[in-house]
Every structure is written in C-alpha cells, then in structure tokens.
Design a protein around this motif. Structure first.
Motif, PDB file in Angstrom:
ATOM      1  N   ALA A   1      28.976  11.163  37.885  1.00  0.00           N
ATOM      2  CA  ALA A   1      29.862  10.255  37.155  1.00  0.00           C
ATOM      3  C   ALA A   1      30.616  11.006  36.071  1.00  0.00           C
ATOM      4  CB  ALA A   1      29.057   9.110  36.550  1.00  0.00           C
ATOM      5  N   MET A   2      29.912  11.865  35.332  1.00  0.00           N
ATOM      6  CA  MET A   2      30.582  12.661  34.312  1.00  0.00           C
ATOM      7  C   MET A   2      31.579  13.629  34.943  1.00  0.00           C
ATOM      8  SD  MET A   2      29.822  11.637  31.381  1.00  0.00           S
ATOM      9  CE  MET A   2      30.711  12.978  30.599  1.00  0.00           C
TER      10      MET A   2
ATOM     11  N   SER B   1      36.986  15.454  35.520  1.00  0.00           N
ATOM     12  CA  SER B   1      38.044  15.923  36.417  1.00  0.00           C
ATOM     13  C   SER B   1      39.175  14.913  36.579  1.00  0.00           C
ATOM     14  CB  SER B   1      37.456  16.239  37.790  1.00  0.00           C
ATOM     15  OG  SER B   1      36.939  15.064  38.400  1.00  0.00           O
ATOM     16  N   GLY B   2      38.935  13.673  36.190  1.00  0.00           N
ATOM     17  CA  GLY B   2      39.941  12.633  36.382  1.00  0.00           C
ATOM     18  C   GLY B   2      39.913  12.007  37.763  1.00  0.00           C
TER      19      GLY B   2
ATOM     20  N   ASP C   1      36.306   6.275  44.215  1.00  0.00           N
ATOM     21  CA  ASP C   1      34.980   5.934  44.731  1.00  0.00           C
ATOM     22  C   ASP C   1      34.268   7.111  45.390  1.00  0.00           C
ATOM     23  OD1 ASP C   1      35.434   3.391  43.874  1.00  0.00           O
ATOM     24  OD2 ASP C   1      36.057   2.623  45.835  1.00  0.00           O
ATOM     25  N   ALA C   2      34.881   8.288  45.396  1.00  0.00           N
ATOM     26  CA  ALA C   2      34.257   9.427  46.076  1.00  0.00           C
ATOM     27  C   ALA C   2      32.931   9.802  45.430  1.00  0.00           C
ATOM     28  CB  ALA C   2      35.210  10.624  46.069  1.00  0.00           C
ATOM     29  N   TRP C   3      32.879   9.826  44.108  1.00  0.00           N
ATOM     30  CA  TRP C   3      31.641  10.185  43.420  1.00  0.00           C
ATOM     31  C   TRP C   3      30.549   9.157  43.698  1.00  0.00           C
ATOM     32  CZ3 TRP C   3      28.920   7.387  39.802  1.00  0.00           C
ATOM     33  CH2 TRP C   3      29.536   6.233  39.313  1.00  0.00           C
TER      34      TRP C   3
ATOM     35  N   ALA D   1      38.479   8.170  27.144  1.00  0.00           N
ATOM     36  CA  ALA D   1      39.685   8.929  27.455  1.00  0.00           C
ATOM     37  C   ALA D   1      40.259   8.536  28.815  1.00  0.00           C
ATOM     38  CB  ALA D   1      39.390  10.420  27.417  1.00  0.00           C
ATOM     39  N   ARG D   2      39.392   8.142  29.749  1.00  0.00           N
ATOM     40  CA  ARG D   2      39.848   7.754  31.091  1.00  0.00           C
ATOM     41  C   ARG D   2      39.933   6.240  31.258  1.00  0.00           C
ATOM     42  NH1 ARG D   2      41.811  12.572  32.686  1.00  0.00           N
ATOM     43  NH2 ARG D   2      40.225  14.213  32.650  1.00  0.00           N
ATOM     44  N   LEU D   3      39.840   5.496  30.170  1.00  0.00           N
ATOM     45  CA  LEU D   3      39.761   4.041  30.276  1.00  0.00           C
ATOM     46  C   LEU D   3      40.996   3.453  30.948  1.00  0.00           C
ATOM     47  CD1 LEU D   3      37.518   2.129  29.416  1.00  0.00           C
ATOM     48  CD2 LEU D   3      38.803   1.637  27.342  1.00  0.00           C
TER      49      LEU D   3
END
Length: 741
Positions: free
Chosen positions: A190-191, A196-197, A201-203, A331-333
């Motif tokens: 998840a991190m 990486s941005g 859903d791949a992770w 930051a990615r919100l």
C-alpha cells in the motif's frame, strides 16, 4: 553459537539496509541490475536470519548457558518442544523471531510478485527493509539475545515460567507473531502504491491473499491464547480484557474492517481511501501492540517487563510511521477519489460500511480503555484501572450490532433489493432468531437480556447463512443440471468465494454462543474431605483421595474426583497443582474439565492438606463454551477454503536445478559430518545441523544472486549499441572542434 548468531544478525542489518537502498536507487535510475540485486538481497536476508534462528535454537537444545537469554529461559530437564519454544518465550528472542518471520514473508512476497508488480515492488521492498532495520537495530543495540556472561557461567538454566510450559504456548505465540508480521506485507505494498503514485487496484491484487492469511493467523493466535487461558490459568474464563490480550485484539479488529473494505474496493470500486487508511492503521496497531507488551507501559501478567528506553524508541518509530504514512496518504488524496457512491442504504455495500465503522469504533474503545490507567497515571499521578465491566458495557452492544450486520450482509444483495424481495429473504432468519431466543428463555437463559439478544441474533445469522447457501445450491443445480449434493460440493470447492464467506459468518455466530453463555456461568468454592460428596447444580462430586506423580522437572499433586449426574457416574476428574523444582514459588494449576455441548464442568485445585485428607476446590459451570471452539474450527476451514489456489492459477515456476542441488548437497554433507566426525546421535542436534546446512547453501545461492547483477555485463541490442556509439562520437567532436575539420 553466541558469536555466530551475533555476527549473523549484524550481517542481516547490512543486507536489509542494502536491499532497501538498492531497490530505491534502482527504481529511480531505472537500473535493472540494482533492482534484481535488491530483490535477491531480500532472499539473502531471510537465509541469514534463518541461520541466526538455527543458532539460537541450537543453543537452547544444547544448553549453552554462556548465553544470558538461554540461561534465563532454558532448562535441560524440560521437554524438547518447550526448550525450542523458549526461543520466543522472552523479549530478546521474540524480537529475533519477529524479524526472522518478517524476512521470510518478505522473501515470499517478493518472489511471488517479481513479475507482476514491477512498478511498485521496489518501494515495497524498501518499506519492508526499513521495518526489518528497526527490529534488527533493537536486537543488536538494545536487546541482543546472543549476549553472554562475562564472568562465572551458570551451571543450569532457570527454565520457562511453568504457565508457559504448555502445548498451546508452543503454538500460540508463533501464530500470533505470524499474524502480526504478515500484516506488514499489505502495508508495504500500500505504501509502495502511495509513494509511486500507482494507486489503482494492482497493489490490492498483490496483497488480498496476504491480508486474509494474516487475519487467519492472527485469529488462530488469539483463539489459542483463549484456550490456554481457559485450560491453564484456572480462573474459569477465557478472556479477561487484559492489556496484552487487547494488544492482539486491536489489529484484529481493524484487519477485519480492512478485509471488508478491500472486498468493496475489489468488487464495487468503492472505499479506496478507507482501504489505504485501514491498511496503515492496522500495521500501526501491530507495532503498537508489540510496544505495549514489550515496553511495560501497561500492567499485565503477560507482559515482558518494563523498559523505558525501549518504550521511547518504539514511540519514535510509531510517530514516524504515522507521519510518513499519512503524509503520503494526504499527498495522494486527490487521486484517491472518484470511486462509486453507494447505490442504496439497504444494500450489502451499506452493511459493509456500517460494519467497518463499528470495527473501528470497537478498536478505539479498546485502545482508550487499555491505555487509560497509563494516561491517568501520567496526567494526574494516580493510576485509575479500567476493569471488565467497562469493556463489556461498550463492547456488548457493539458486538450485537456487528452480529446483526453479519446476518444482513448475507441477506442483502449488492446494490440493494426490492422491498418485497427483501421481506421474503428476511422472513425465515427473523423467525429463526425469535424462536432461538424463545427456546433459550424457556431453558432458563432469560436472566440476561444482552445474552438472550446475542443468542437470538446467532440464530438469525445461522438461518441467514443456511438460507443463502441453499439458494446458491438450488440456483447452481438448475443452471448446471447437477444434483443438490454435487451442486453443494461445486459451490464449496470450485466457486468458493461467497460460500466461504457465509461459512465464516456462521462460525462467528457459533462463537457468539460461547460468549453469550458466559452470562449464565456459575461458580462455587468448596472444601472436601476424602469420601465426601458435594452437590453442584446437576452434578454430584465425590472426593476419592489424592494421587502423586513426579518427573525430572516437577512434583504433581492431584485430587481424584468422581462426577455423578442423577446418581450415575459420568466421568472422573483430576485437578492438580504442580511444583517445579527450579521455580518453587510459582505453582501451576492443572485444570480438569468435563466437556459437553451444553456446558463444561470446570474444576481447579486450591489449597490442600494430604495429611488431613482435605482439599479446597473451585467449581465452575460454563454453558455453551465449547461452541466457541467449534465455531472457530468452522471459520478456520472456511478461511483455508478461500485461500486455496484457483484451478486456473498458473503453475509455479520450476526451481533452479543448481539451487536444489546446492541445498541437498549441503544438507547431506552436514549430516555426514555430524554422524561421522562429530558422532552425533539421530535426534534434534543432528536435524538442526542438517537444517543449518540447507540454510548455508541458500545463503550462498542468495549471495551469488545479489552480487551477480552488479558485476554482470548488461546485454544491449544492436540499436542501443549504435545509439551509444553515436553519442560517444558526438561527445568527442564537441570536445575537440579541430577533429571535425
């Protein structure tokens, strides 16, 4: 072994640091060689920590009392299983075991995702390496299990606490640690997605099975701990809201919420923000639970002791986890939005969301109540303890609401149901719940309204699960032309996904029967003389005398009891107390239990006088408690069913022949060396020597795989070669203008 183990841990710290650094530099520079070397470093880390673990186990098996940790927890007279389990029986060894499990899990996660998650895998490796570095730092500089005595060596060890010399304690800590450590893998991926941005859903596809397996191991650890408390401690219950018990419960609650959130994100493209936040929170709580049990900030018979310096180190690390993790999260919100809204509040999605919020609320309540004594002592200089009544006052209604939602999640459809259809689906479960509550009330279980509600809701959930599985069987039989039995087998072992979830819910309902039964438990303390009979509920208990036994470690005094119902013998019980030679001030109770689906008769021995022929006994009846263990067995079977690989899964890659030959060759050489040169008998030391040979071979192979990419000449295509030549010519012409003329 002390020097070898300490050196192995030191090398592991260097390797973990290199793995993280090589992966980060490799992904930033787009260097395949560094990326491959970083992946191989994780394999090497697992092998080196495996060698350190073998060294520690060998020290316990061989009785190397020059190592302080071995002298504190080992006893040459103890059974082999207890000498091995002493490895994780104390603070220092448990941290080594923790980081060893982390290295093994990281190696498995990296290997299985080496081709599927190339964009985020380097960041995941870096995150797992940082966590490993933290624990390795603690081991090397704070709590080294390989520390040795500098002066006089003890002749023997003190041995494990008598309460820990139990089969459940051989399996309970490893299962709990595996659940805690396994949750690091979802956090790392998840991190990696946040850093990486790549927040799609791949992770999630890479970690969903890890999350489920870790949740199962954590559940197994908690249940084994409950059984240990029930059968060993002798107080008559299985859960006392002890701070260390709560330390394991906290991540379980948020991990359960995380699984439901992952399900919604995978199936309905919803709750993406929730999923990331819950993964971070769950990992944080695993570290927080470790902090509670090892820092001494809470008072518990299960804690490892108080260490203020260690507490501050954990606090700093936990602060960094929250700061860095939620820093990337916020930051990615903006790119985490855009998920589908909930179509209807009478849908399975809405029930999942409500359950997630309730699990989080339960975790907050448990955390607040657990830390309140410490906070009150820090703020007002007075320790205000929070007992079981406070936990029950809050957790009973939350548990009842979650049980209701468990049934509704089985009944409600995705995106909602039409009201006539919903009424039809609710009819049978509601009637079943009312009938179950009424039958329990007629059986004399109406004194506790909360327990009666729990029993009724358990009937509601059971009926809902049976109804939905039945609907699935009928539907599959119609669509495939199979018989009902064949359709059920196909639903369970081929389709699996909905049926396994339904069975987990049914297992939870059965476990709640055991929880509800505690409201009707009965306890009485009696003093009996030899030949005397005492009535206790429907039982008549006759004291027939004492018996004694002795082994290399302890002397055991047991009371021989005959149990009768309506004048007919139904069993014999022998509650006992054991006095250990090396720990005479720590007598251990051996509980005697007459089990039944309706209730358990639970007897413990208190004080006794063999010369006078008297004994003090504690008698307890625990209604429905065995349904809890049966419910967990059903949950375990359903979870393992869900974890089975799919039929269309790709076959695993064949292992490299050289690696297999190296491992087999080193194991064989170690066995021959042990038998011929050292003349070791067949047993644990020889098996450990062979295992060490295997790990040494794996270490060599992993070390080669880590270094080979760095020295190997990269193959380039003709087009790349031509581009390099042209670039070099342009550089030369720019440096010497006269050459151009």
């Amino acid at each position: 072994m002390a020097g070898f183990g300490a050196l192995s841990v030191l090398i592991a710290l260097v390797i973990a640091t290199y793995a993280g650094a090589a992966s980060l530099v490799g992904v930033r520079r787009n260097s395949p060689r560094l990326l491959e070397s970083g992946r191989a470093a994780i394999y090497l880390l697992a092998a080196v920590l495996g060698l350190a673990s073998v060294a520690m186990v060998q020290a316990f098996v061989a009785g190397d009392y020059s190592i302080k940790y071995v002298a504190h927890y080992s006893d040459a007279q103890a059974a082999l299983a207890y000498r091995i389990s002493a490895y994780w029986g104390g603070l220092d060894g448990s941290m080594l075991f923790w980081v060893f499990l982390l290295a093994v899990f990281a190696a498995i996660a990296v290997y299985t995702n080496r081709r599927r998650q190339r964009e985020i895998l380097p960041y995941a490796i870096a995150v797992m390496a940082v966590v490993a570095d933290f624990f390795l730092y603690l081991i090397i500089f704070e709590k080294n299990p390989f520390d040795t005595f500098l002066t006089e060596l003890p002749a023997s060890g003190q041995g494990l606490n008598p309460l820990l010399q139990n089969p459940y304690m051989v399996t309970h800590p490893p299962a709990l640690y595996a659940g805690f450590v396994g949750l690091t893998v979802p956090y790392a991926f998840a991190m990696a997605a946040l850093i990486s941005g790549k927040v799609g859903d791949a992770w999630l596809l890479a970690v969903r099975r890890w999350a489920l397996a870790s949740w199962f191991l954590l559940t197994l650890g908690l249940v084994l701990g409950m059984i240990w408390a029930y059968e060993v401690l002798g107080w008559g219950g299985f859960w006392g809201w002890d701070p260390v018990e709560n330390a394991g419960l906290l991540p379980w609650l948020t991990a359960t919420a995380m699984l439901h959130s992952m399900k919604l994100q995978e199936r309905r493209r919803q709750l993406r923000r929730f999923t990331f936040a819950l993964v971070i929170l769950t990992f944080f709580l695993t570290i927080f639970g470790t902090f509670m049990t090892r820092s001494g900030i809470v008072q518990s018979v299960h804690a490892f002791g108080k260490d203020t310096r260690l507490a501050w180190i954990f606090v700093i690390f936990m602060g960094l986890i929250l700061l860095v993790s939620f820093g990337f999260f916020f930051a990615r919100l903006s790119v985490l939005c855009g998920t589908r809204p909930i179509d209807s509040w009478l849908s399975r999605e809405a029930a999942h969301v409500a359950a997630i919020w309730l699990f989080v609320l339960a975790a907050l309540v448990v955390m607040f109540a657990t830390l309140f004594p410490t906070l009150s002592e820090f703020l007002v200089r007075e320790r205000v303890n929070v007992g079981a009544p406070f936990f029950n006052r809050w957790m009973v209604p939350i548990g009842a609401a979650l049980l209701l939602l468990t049934g509704l999640c089985s009944i409600l459809g995705w995106r909602g149901n039409a009201l006539p259809e919903l009424r039809r689906r609710l009819a049978a479960p509601v009637v079943a719940g009312i009938v179950a509550a009424g039958m329990c009330a007629l059986a004399g279980m109406g004194a506790s309204r909360a327990a009666l509600l729990c029993l009724g809701l358990s009937g509601f959930v059971a009926a809902a699960v049976v109804q939905e599985i039945g609907r699935g069987v009928v539907s599959r039989a119609r669509s495939t032309g199979q018989g009902r039995a064949a359709a059920l087998g196909s639903l369970l072992f081929r389709v699996r996904s909905p049926a396994a979830g339904y069975l987990v819910h049914l297992g939870i309902a059965l476990m709640f029967l055991g929880f509800a039964g505690q409201a009707f438990s009965r306890e009485e303390s009696v003093a009996l003389s030899v030949g005397q009979t005492r009535s206790f509920g429907k039982y008549a208990i006759r004291f027939d005398g004492f018996s004694q036994s002795e082994d290399r470690q302890k002397r055991t005094i047991a009371t021989e009891l005959a149990v009768l119902v309506d004048g007919k013998p139904v069993g014999r019980l022998a509650p006992a107390r054991s006095l250990y030679d090396k720990r005479p001030d720590e007598p251990a109770s051996e509980v005697a239990i007459l089990r039944g689906l309706g209730e358990d008769l639970y007897v413990t021995l208190g004080t006794y006088d063999m010369s006078q022929g008297t004994a003090a006994l504690k008698l307890v009846t625990n209604p429905l408690v065995d349904w809890m263990w049966l419910g967990f067995l059903l949950m375990a079977a359903a979870t393992l069913l869900a974890l089975l690989p799919r039929g269309n899964a790709r076959p695993a890659a064949r292992p490299a022949l050289v690696s297999v030959l190296a491992v087999v060759g080193m194991a064989t050489a170690a066995l021959v060396f042990g038998v011929v040169v050292l003349r070791l008998p067949w047993g644990a030391p020889l098996a450990l020597l062979a295992l060490g040979g295997c790990l040494l071979a794996l270490t060599g192979v992993a070390c080669y795989r880590m270094l080979d990419p760095l020295f190997r000449q990269e193959a380039i295509t003709p087009t790349e070669r031509r581009a390099l030549i042209e670039e070099e010519l342009r550089a030369r012409l720019a440096a010497t203008p006269e050459a151009a003329e």
